[in-house]
Design an enzyme around this catalytic site. Structure first.
Site, mmCIF file in Angstrom:
data_model
loop_
_atom_site.group_PDB
_atom_site.id
_atom_site.type_symbol
_atom_site.label_atom_id
_atom_site.label_comp_id
_atom_site.label_asym_id
_atom_site.label_seq_id
_atom_site.Cartn_x
_atom_site.Cartn_y
_atom_site.Cartn_z
ATOM 1 N N GLY A 126 0.851 -1.197 0.025
ATOM 2 C CA GLY A 126 0.042 0.026 0.089
ATOM 3 C C GLY A 126 0.926 1.149 0.060
ATOM 4 O O GLY A 126 2.163 1.048 -0.089
ATOM 5 N N CYS A 127 0.590 2.415 0.072
ATOM 6 C CA CYS A 127 1.260 3.609 0.325
ATOM 7 C C CYS A 127 0.736 5.041 -0.038
ATOM 8 O O CYS A 127 -0.538 5.002 0.106
ATOM 9 C CB CYS A 127 2.405 3.731 -1.149
ATOM 10 S SG CYS A 127 2.389 1.989 -2.031
#
Lengths: 148, 501, 422, 372
Positions: free
Chosen positions: D13-14
Site C-alpha cells: 500500500g502507500c
C-alpha cells in the site's frame, strides 16, 4: 376455472401420474400403503393409454357435463366453488350411467371389498391438497394446470 | 460360438418393501431390463442389458430401485484389472473395435484439481459482486495489436467481427444426429436466453433451429455435412473441426440407423447411409491447405464472421496452434483428451491426446512468446465440470470454455457411456421418437439456464474474491493460480508457482 | 298468485329446467307443482332402495339448499287440475290458481296397467314407479314371500333385483318371448335371463296374466296358458304411458306424447314440455318419439329452461341411452336396438358374459350393447353415435378395440386433450 | 546487498502526491517533500521516491541516466556498455547529504548522455526506442546495476527510507522543477530495495502508485508480448511499460489512456451513442490486456504534464485541487492543504475519471516536451 391440459407429444408413457393419483386419493397419502394396505391398486383417475403416441388422460371437465345429466342420484355434480365436476361417492349407487355417458371414457367403475360400488373420476385433487398429483408427478411437463 | 463369458456389469437391487409393481420402470427402460412377471406377480430384471443409466432409479415413484456394480470379484490384480479382463472377453466374442461414449474415465491426473485460486486478503480488497458491477462478458475473435486514430483524434481502427458472449462459456459441438433435435434445441434456447452460443456440430443446422441462428456456431467438418452458403452465413461463427479430444487423428462415424429422414435432410446425405467424417479433411493435408479453407469460408461469408479452428490437444499442440493463427484463424478451440463423445474407439479415447490444461498453458505461452496471442481467442474444452474449472482455464489463458458433458448432465444424461447404442433413455443421444420426446426443450433449456446462471454468479464471486471485476483481467493471470501436488515440470508447463511460493 | 316460470312436475326434467332458467335468468320467480310429497328424488333409485344400497335421505336428487339457493317456490303434494292457456294460469287442487308467463309441462309418465279379470285395487297389487310403491312392497315381504312380477322389461327386472334382497321366490311373467326385448337383442336377452335364472328367478315368457284370484288380497294369478301361480305380492311392471291428460285438455297438440320441437316448445305459445311426457326427435331412429329416460328428461328440462328464459342454446341431440346393473352383470346400451331385419349390419364379440354388439349403417355406428362385469368406456361408443363419426374416421375398430379415447378420431383426441372442446 | 525483488509480485500500500505548475514556473522540491511527509503513517519507511521535471534545463538534449550500483565491478560493466552506445557528456555521483535514516545506500551515479547517431541508425529504432531498449537491457542483464531514471530534463530520486528522508538525502530542495511527484511505500514483507521504490520510470515516463492491481499477471504477460521484459515484478513497472507502449509506440493521445486502464463497464458502453460505443468497444477489445483491475491510484508524469487516475471502482483514495496555475493531487486532502492554504477548487475524481494537467504550450520547459 382450472383444468389440466395434456400435451400428448410430451407424454413419455411412464405412468407415474397413475401412481401418484392413487396415492393422493388414499387415506395414508403413501404410495406403498395405498397399494398394499389400502388395496387401492387401479383406483387411479388418470389412465395411461399405452402404445406409440400413447398418453395419459383423465376427466376433461366438459362444460356440457353429460355425466351430470346422466346421473340418476345427483351424486355427480358441479362443485360450485371450483366449477369442477365431482362425484360424491357416498351418494353414488354405482349404476354406471355416467360411464355410459362420458364421451372421453374417463369415469371408472369401482367395487369396494364390501361390495359397495361407485364411480371414480378425476376431482383435480380438490379432495386432497388442491394441487393435482399427476401434474406434479409428470417428469416431462405433459400435464399442466391451466386457467380456462 | 459357445456361451458368452461376459457377466452383467450392473445389478438391479429392488426393495420389495417399496415396489408396488406399477411398471413405470418397465415402461421407461429402452434396454428392456425390467419386466412384470404375471405368474410371480413381481417385477423382475435382466441385468445383462443394464447400462446403469439410472432412468428407472429416477422415475420409480417409491425409489425402490438401486443399481450397483455386479459383484464380479476377479482376484485382486493391480495390473490385470477387471476392466482389462472384461475388455478381452468382449473382443474375444465380438471381434470388433471396442466403442465407448463419454470422456475417458481413466485414473489419470485431472490438473484442474491440482490448482488453487487466489483470494484478496488485507492488502487489496475483494470485490462483492452484489455491490459492484462484475463483468464476465467476453469477445471472441481476432484483435489488432494497436489502434490507429483518425484525423479528428478518434479511433479509426475497425474491429474484425467478434462473437460476444455474456459469460466465458459456450455449448460445445454435438451434432443433430448424434444427439436428438430436442437436445440441440434445448441448448439453442438456453444459449439465446443466456447470451452465449450453441454449436451445430457436424450435423448441419436443422430448419427448426434457424430461429436461434444468431446464437449458433456452425461447424464445418471433414464430412461437410449440411454445409451450404445459407448455413455458413446463418451462424455467428464458423468452426472448422480438425480434431476432437476424445478421438484425435480419426474421423467420426454416425451409424446409418441413426440417419433418419430429418437427419438426412439436414446433413444432405441419403437416408440410412452411415455418415463418415474422414480424417483428415480430404482437402487439408498440411497447414497451408487450412489457410485456403479458412479464407474460402471467410470469402463465402464476406468476412462478416470469425472463423474458429477446433483441434485436439496432442503433443505439439503449441506449434500447431501457432500455425493455425498464422493461417488466419480468429479463434482456436483446444479439445483435451478427457473430451466427451457419442462414440469413439475406447483405445483412442483413453490413450491418445494430452490433458487440456497443459495444452492450453503451452499454447497460450507459445502464442505470447511469438507475440501473436492478440490475433486469436482460445477456447478450452474437454471436460469442464464446474465454474472453478472455467476460472482456472481463463487464468491459464483461455478466453472461454466449451462445455458439453456438463450440459448433457444438466439435461438428464447420467453418464452411462452407451450413447452409440442409440437407446439413450434420457432422450439425448437417440433419434428414436419414443425416446426423444422424453426431453422437453422447455424444461431442459430451463435447467441449462439455471446451471449457467449459477456458474456465472460463481465466476463473479471468484473474480471478486481475487479483487478482479472483469474477466479480461483474469485471462492469462497465472499468478492467480498455485499448484498442489504437482512436480516442477508440470508447474513449469502450466506456468504457475507451487502453493506456498 | 303469478310467477314468471311455472313447472308442473318435480323430477328430472323439473330440476333440469330450474338449472337452465337460473343459468340465464338469476331473478325470475319460479314455482313447481309436484304431485308427490317432498323434494325431487331419483325415481330409478327405488330398486336400489329396496336392495338397501341407498337410503331415503341419500335419494334426494339435489343438495339440501338447492330450492332455497335458486329461489324456487315448491308446491309438493299438490295436483295440477287444469291448464288455462288463454288466461295463462294453472288451477290446482290445493293451491288455488297460479298464473305464469312461461309454463313447463313435466308431468312424466304413469304406470301402464292393462285390464285384467279380477284386478280391483287389491292391496298386494303394486306398480313399481314411485318411492311409495317400493316402501309398500318392502313392508309386505319376508324371506318366504312368493312374488309374481308382470313385465320383463327394465322396470320389472330392476324390481326383481330389489325384491331379491328380501325373498328369492320370484317369478317374472313377460308377454314377449324374451326379457328386455325393447333394449337388447336375442343374444343379449339370453345372457341376462341365464344370469337371473342362475340366481333362482323363474321366468314365464310369451304369456301374461289372464285373471286374478282373490277379492281383498290376491292369492294367485292365472296366466294366458292356464298356469296358476300362487303369490303373496303382485308387481305390475308392464310399462309406462306418458301423462299427457292436462296438455290434451288444454288443447295442446299431443301425439303419443306432447309434441315439442328441438327447443322443447309445444304447439301452444309460452308452453313447453320435457321429460317422459314430451315427444321430441330421436336422433338414432331419426323419427319423433318418446325417450322416457332419466338422462333425456334432465337434458330436455335444461334445454327448456334456457329457452324459457329467452337465452340461446345449441340444438340438442337426444337418443336412447341406458345403463343398468342386474345381479352383478353390467349392461350399457345406446342408439338403435335393431338388427339385419331393419337394414342394419350387426357385428358382435362375445366370451362368456362379456358381450359387445355393434349396430352399423352406411359405415357409421348407430347403436351398441355392452355387457359384462364392467362396461368400462361405454361412453366412447355413445359419443361416436352422437358425433356421427364414420368407421373410417375412427382410430380403431368399434368391435375389437379397447374402449378409450384413442378409438376417437385424432382431431377429437387433440381437442379433448388440449381443452379446446366446448 | 541488492536483493532483487524480481521473483515475486509483492503486495504493498502507500501514499502518493503530485504538484505541477501549468504555467511552467519552476519551484523547489520542498513543497512536495512537505506534502508527502504529512502522510508519514501511510508508508513504513521501506521506500520513498520523487520524480522531478524541468530540473536539468542546461542538458536540453541529453538523457539524464540515474543508476544504482551495488559495487564498482557492476559500475565498470555498465559504463563499458554505455560508452558503446552513448556519447557521455557528463558522468558524476548524484550529490546527496548525510541523513541518519538513510543507511546502506548503493553507489548512486548519473550520466548525461546522447545516443550515438550511427548506432541508433543501425539499430533500426528511433532514438527513444533505442534508449528504452538500452535501459531495459541494463536492468535485465547487468547484475548489481539498476537504471532508475532515463529521461531528458527530468529525474527520479528514490531509495529505501521515508520519502521525506529520501528528499532530504538527495537535497531535492536545491532542485527546481515545474512538476513533481512523490511516493511513500508500505511494502509488507521485504527489507525493501532501492530499485523497487517508486516512481518506476522509462525515458521521461514515471509512475507513482498507491494500491495493488489484481490484474498484474494478465497485464505483465500481455506487455511482455511486445518486447518489454518485467524484471521488478512490481505494479509500477508493468503500468509504466503499458503507458509507454500506448502513448509512445502506438502514439495514442493521453485522454485515451484512462479509457484503457480504467475502461468503462460494458453496460455503460452499451448506453453510449453509436460512435463512442464503437470506439470504446474497439479500445476494450484491442487493449483487453491493458485493463487494470483491482485498486489503484497513480500519477503518470511525463515531460510537459502529468495524469492522475483511479481504478474504475475507486477503491483507493485520491483528491485533487487547483490554486492559480498549480494543480495538486494527493492520497489525502490534508497533504494538499498542508502546502497550499487557499485553494480555488478541490474535488475527488470519480473512478476512472482522469486528472490531466498539462503545462501551457507556450511555456519554455525545454525542447523535449512530450505532445500527447
Amino acid at each position: 376455472m382450472k383444468k389440466i391440459k395434456i400435451n400428448s407429444s410430451l407424454c413419455v408413457g411412464c405412468g407415474r401420474c397413475e401412481v401418484f393419483c392413487t396415492a393422493n386419493h388414499s387415506a395414508s397419502r403413501d404410495i406403498y400403503k395405498a397399494y398394499t394396505l389400502e388395496g387401492l391398486r387401479g383406483t387411479n383417475r388418470i389412465h395411461l393409454l399405452e402404445g406409440n403416441d400413447g398418453y395419459a388422460v383423465q376427466c376433461r371437465q366438459c362444460k356440457h357435463t353429460p355425466c351430470v345429466f346422466a346421473c340418476i342420484s345427483g351424486s355427480m355434480h358441479v362443485d360450485p366453488s371450483s366449477g369442477a365436476v365431482i362425484n360424491d361417492t357416498k351418494k353414488c349407487v354405482g349404476c354406471w350411467s355416467c360411464i355410459a355417458a362420458c364421451p372421453n371414457g374417463c369415469v371408472f367403475p369401482y367395487h369396494e371389498k364390501d361390495g359397495t360400488k361407485y364411480a371414480l373420476k378425476c376431482d383435480l385433487c380438490l379432495s386432497a391438497d388442491g394441487e393435482p398429483a399427476c401434474v406434479k408427478a409428470c417428469p416431462n411437463g405433459a400435464l399442466t394446470l391451466v386457467e380456462v | 460360438m459357445s456361451i458368452s463369458f461376459q457377466m452383467p456389469r450392473y445389478e438391479v437391487l429392488r426393495r420389495e418393501d417399496r415396489c408396488v409393481k406399477c411398471r413405470v420402470c418397465e415402461r421407461q427402460c429402452a434396454n428392456l431390463v425390467h419386466r412384470y412377471d404375471a405368474d410371480l406377480d413381481k417385477m423382475i430384471a435382466d441385468e445383462m442389458q443394464c447400462v446403469n443409466c439410472q432412468r428407472c432409479v429416477v422415475m420409480c415413484p417409491t425409489r425402490a430401485i438401486a443399481i450397483r456394480r455386479y459383484p464380479l470379484e476377479y482376484r485382486e490384480n493391480a495390473n490385470w484389472t477387471e476392466r482389462a479382463i472384461v475388455e478381452i472377453q468382449r473382443q474375444a466374442e465380438g471381434g470388433g473395435v471396442l466403442l465407448s461414449g463419454m470422456g475417458s474415465p481413466d485414473d489419470k491426473p485431472v490438473y484442474w484439481d491440482h490448482m488453487m485460486l487466489n483470494a484478496s486478503q488485507v492488502t487489496n480488497p475483494s470485490i462483492d459482486p452484489l455491490r459492484e458491477p462484475m463483468e464476465t462478458s467476453v469477445m471472441l475473435g481476432c484483435k489488432p495489436d494497436s489502434v490507429t486514430l483518425g484525423a479528428d483524434g478518434s479511433v479509426k481502427t475497425k474491429l474484425p467481427p467478434q462473437v460476444r458472449l455474456s459469460m466465458p462459456v459456450m455449448f460445445s459441438a454435438m451434432s443433430f444426429g448424434s444427439i436428438s433435435l430436442n437436445a440441440q434445441k434445448s441448448m439453442a434456447i438456453a444459449a439465446k436466453k443466456l447470451g452465449i452460443t450453441f454449436n451445430t456440430g457436424e450435423g448441419g443446422l436443422h430448419r427448426d433451429l434457424e430461429e436461434y441462428k444468431d446464437a449458433a456456431v456452425v461447424q464445418v467438418a471433414s464430412g461437410r455435412f449440411g454445409v451450404h452458403t445459407d448455413y455458413l452465413s446463418a451462424g455467428c461463427m464458423i468452426e472448422i473441426k480438425i480434431g476432437q479430444g476424445a478421438k484425435p487423428g480419426i474421423g467420426g462415424h454416425l451409424p446409418g440407423r441413426k440417419v433418419n429422414a430429418d437427419v438426412s435432410v439436414t446433413r444432405m446425405i441419403p437416408e440410412g447411409t452411415d455418415a463418415i467424417s474422414p480424417a483428415p479433411h480430404h482437402d487439408i493435408y498440411s497447414i497451408e491447405d487450412l489457410r485456403q479453407l479458412i479464407f474460402s469460408l471467410k470469402e463465402a461469408t464476406e468476412y462478416k464472421k470469425p472463423v474458429c479452428v477446433k483441434i485436439a490437444a496432442v503433443h505439439n499442440v503449441a506449434a500447431i496452434a501457432s500455425g493455425i493463427v498464422r493461417a488466419g484463424a480468429d479463434v482456436i478451440a483446444i479439445d483435451g483428451f478427457r473430451g466427451g463423445t457419442g462414440a469413439a474407439p475406447t483405445r483412442f479415447r483413453d490413450n491418445v491426446g494430452i490433458p487440456v490444461e497443459l495444452a492450453l498453458a503451452a499454447v497460450d505461452s507459445r502464442l505470447r512468446k511469438e507475440g501473436i496471442r492478440q490475433r486469436v481467442s482460445l477456447i478450452c474444452c474437454g471436460s469442464i465440470r464446474n465454474s472453478a474449472d472455467i476460472v482456472k482455464a481463463v487464468a491459464i489463458g483461455a478466453d472461454a470454455c466449451y462445455i458439453a458433458s456438463s450440459a448433457l448432465i444438466a439435461m438428464g444424461c447420467h453418464m452411462c457411456g452407451t450413447c452409440f447404442t442409440g437407446k439413450c433413455n434420457w432422450g439425448i443421444a437417440t433419434q428414436d421418437e419414443r425416446l426423444t420426446r422424453r426431453l422437453n426443450p422447455e424444461i431442459a433449456s430451463e435447467r441449462l439456464v439455471n446451471l449457467l446462471s449459477a456458474w456465472n454468479h460463481e465466476i463473479m464471486e471468484m473474480l471478486g474474491g481475487m479483487g478482479l471485476n472483469s474477466i479480461e483481467a483474469l485471462r492469462g493471470n497465472r499468478l492467480m493460480l498455485r499448484g498442489i501436488g504437482l512436480n516442477q515440470k508440470e508447474l513449469d508447463v502450466l506456468g504457475i508457482a507451487h502453493a506456498g511460493e | 298468485m303469478k310467477v314468471k316460470y311455472l313447472i308442473i312436475g318435480s323430477s328430472a326434467a323439473s330440476i333440469g329446467a330450474i338449472n337452465g332458467i337460473r343459468q340465464a335468468d338469476k331473478s325470475g320467480s319460479i314455482a313447481v307443482i309436484g304431485e308427490e310429497e317432498g323434494k325431487a328424488y331419483g325415481r330409478p333409485l327405488i330398486s336400489y332402495y329396496l336392495q338397501g344400497r341407498t337410503t331415503k335421505e341419500k335419494m334426494s336428487y339435489m343438495d339440501e339448499g338447492f330450492y332455497l339457493r335458486n329461489a324456487v317456490e315448491l308446491y309438493s303434494g299438490v295436483r295440477a287440475k287444469k291448464i288455462d292457456v288463454a288466461k295463462k294460469a294453472v288451477k290446482t287442487d290445493k293451491a288455488g290458481s297460479i298464473g305464469y308467463e312461461k309454463l313447463l309441462v313435466a308431468t312424466g309418465s304413469v304406470p301402464f296397467v292393462p285390464p285384467m279379470e279380477g284386478l280391483d285395487g287389491q292391496e298386494n297389487a303394486h306398480t313399481f314407479m314411485r318411492f311409495s310403491d317400493a316402501s309398500a312392497i318392502e313392508k309386505e315381504l319376508d324371506e318366504n314371500s312368493r312374488v309374481v312380477i308382470v313385465g320383463g322389461g327394465l322396470i320389472g327386472l330392476k324390481a326383481a333385483e330389489g325384491i331379491y334382497e328380501h325373498t328369492k321366490n320370484i317369478t317374472v311373467v313377460e308377454l314377449a318371448p324374451r326379457v328386455l326385448s325393447t333394449v337388447l337383442d336375442e343374444e343379449g336377452s339370453e345372457i341376462v335371463r341365464e344370469r337371473l335364472e342362475k340366481a333362482g328367478v323363474r321366468f314365464e315368457l310369451g304369456k301374461t296374466v289372464k285373471s286374478v284370484v282373490g277379492k281383498k288380497k290376491i292369492t294367485s294369478v292365472v296366466l294366458t296358458d292356464g298356469l296358476e301361480l300362487p303369490l303373496d305380492a303382485l308387481v305390475l311392471a308392464i310399462g309406462v304411458r306418458p301423462n299427457t291428460a292436462l296438455a290434451k285438455d288444454a288443447g295442446i297438440i299431443v301425439d303419443r306424447g306432447i309434441k315439442v320441437d328441438d327447443f322443447m316448445r309445444t304447439s301452444e305459445k309460452d308452453v313447453f314440455a320435457a321429460g317422459d311426457a314430451a315427444q321430441g326427435y330421436d336422433d338414432s331412429s331419426e323419427q319423433s318419439r318418446i325417450l322416457a329416460l332419466w338422462v333425456n328428461a334432465a337434458r330436455q328440462g335444461f334445454t327448456a329452461g334456457i329457452t324459457m328464459a329467452g337465452a340461446q342454446i345449441e340444438k340438442q341431440v337426444f337418443l336412447p341411452l341406458n345403463a343398468i346393473g342386474l345381479f352383478g352383470l353390467s349392461v350399457a346400451t345406446a342408439g338403435v336396438n335393431a338388427g339385419e331385419k331393419e337394414g342394419f349390419t350387426v357385428r358382435t364379440e362375445r366370451n362368456g358374459e362379456e358381450y359387445r354388439r355393434i349396430v352399423e349403417k352406411d359405415g357409421r355406428l348407430r347403436g351398441y350393447v355392452l355387457m359384462g362385469r364392467e362396461v368400462r368406456g361405454a361412453g366412447i361408443l355413445t359419443e361416436i353415435i352422437y358425433q356421427k363419426y364414420t368407421n373410417a374416421e375412427l382410430s380403431g375398430d368399434t368391435v375389437h378395440s379397447e374402449l378409450n379415447m384413442r378409438l376417437m378420431p385424432l382431431s377429437y383426441q387433440r381437442a379433448a386433450l388440449e381443452l379446446m372442446q366446448d | 546487498m541488492l536483493y532483487n525483488e524480481g521473483r515475486a509480485h509483492l503486495p504493498n500500500g502507500c501514499a502518493i502526491s503530485g504538484i505541477i505548475d501549468t504555467s511552467g514556473g519552476l519551484f523547489s522540491g520542498s513543497d512536495i517533500i512537505e506534502s508527502i511527509a504529512l502522510m508519514h503513517e501511510r508508508s513504513n519507511g521501506l521506500g520513498g521516491g520523487f520524480a522531478a521535471y524541468g530540473i536539468y534545463p542546461d542538458h536540453p538534449d541529453e538523457y539524464a541516466i540515474h543508476v544504482f550500483y551495488d559495487d564498482l565491478k557492476a559500475q565498470e560493466n555498465v559504463e563499458a556498455f554505455l560508452e558503446k552506445h552513448f556519447l557521455i557528456m557528463l558522468s558524476e555521483r548524484i550529490p546527496t547529504r548525510k541523513n541518519a535514516n538513510i543507511v546502506r545506500s548503493p553507489i548512486i551515479w548519473r550520466y548525461f548522455a546522447q545516443p550515438l547517431r550511427n548506432r541508433v541508425a543501425v539499430s533500426g529504432y528511433d532514438e527513444e526506442e533505442y534508449v528504452a531498449r538500452c535501459v531495459i537491457h541494463v536492468n535485465n542483464d547487468f547484475d548489481g546495476a539498476f537504471v532508475f531514471s532515463s529521461g531528458i530534463n527530468m529525474g527520479a530520486f528514490k531509495g529505501v527510507g521515508y520519502p521525506e528522508d529520501i528528499g532530504e538525502f538527495y537535497m531535492l530542495d536545491n532542485y527546481h522543477g515545474y512538476s513533481w511527484t512523490a511516493h511513500g511505500r508500505f511494502p509488507t514483507n521485504t527489507p525493501g530495495w532501492w530499485g523497487g521504490a517508486h516512481p518506476f520510470t522509462l525515458l521521461d515516463f514515471s509512475i507513482v502508485h498507491n494500491g495493488e492491481i489484481s490484474s498484474y499477471d494478465a497485464n505483465r504477460r500481455y506487455i511482455e508480448m511486445y518486447d518489454y521484459h518485467c524484471s521488478l515484478m512490481t505494479d509500477t513497472e508493468v503500468m509504466t511499460y503499458l503507458a509507454d507502449m500506448i502513448l509512445r509506440r502506438h502514439a495514442l493521445p493521453i485522454h485515451m489512456l484512462p479509457k484503457i486502464f480504467a475502461a468503462p463497464m460494458w453496460e455503460e458502453i452499451a448506453r453510449m451513442d453509436d460512435k463512442s460505443r464503437e470506439e470504446y468497444e474497439t479500445l476494450r477489445a484491442v487493449y483487453a490486456g491493458a485493463l487494470i483491475n483491482g485498486p489503484f491510484s497513480i500519477i503518470l508524469g511525463f515531460n510537459g504534464g502529468f495524469m492522475a487516475l483511479n481504478d474504475r471502482l475507486k477503491l483507493r483514495s485520491m483528491v485533487t485541487a487547483k490554486a492559480g496555475s498549480k494543480v495538486y493531487v494527493a492520497s489525502e486532502e490534508s497533504a494538499i492543504r498542508r502546502i497550499e492554504k487557499n485553494l480555488d477548487e478541490i474535488w475527488t475524481p470519480r473512478g476512472g475519471e482522469p486528472v490531466i494537467a498539462l503545462v501551457d504550450e507556450n511555456a519554455d520547459i525545454g525542447r523535449r516536451r512530450r505532445v500527447l
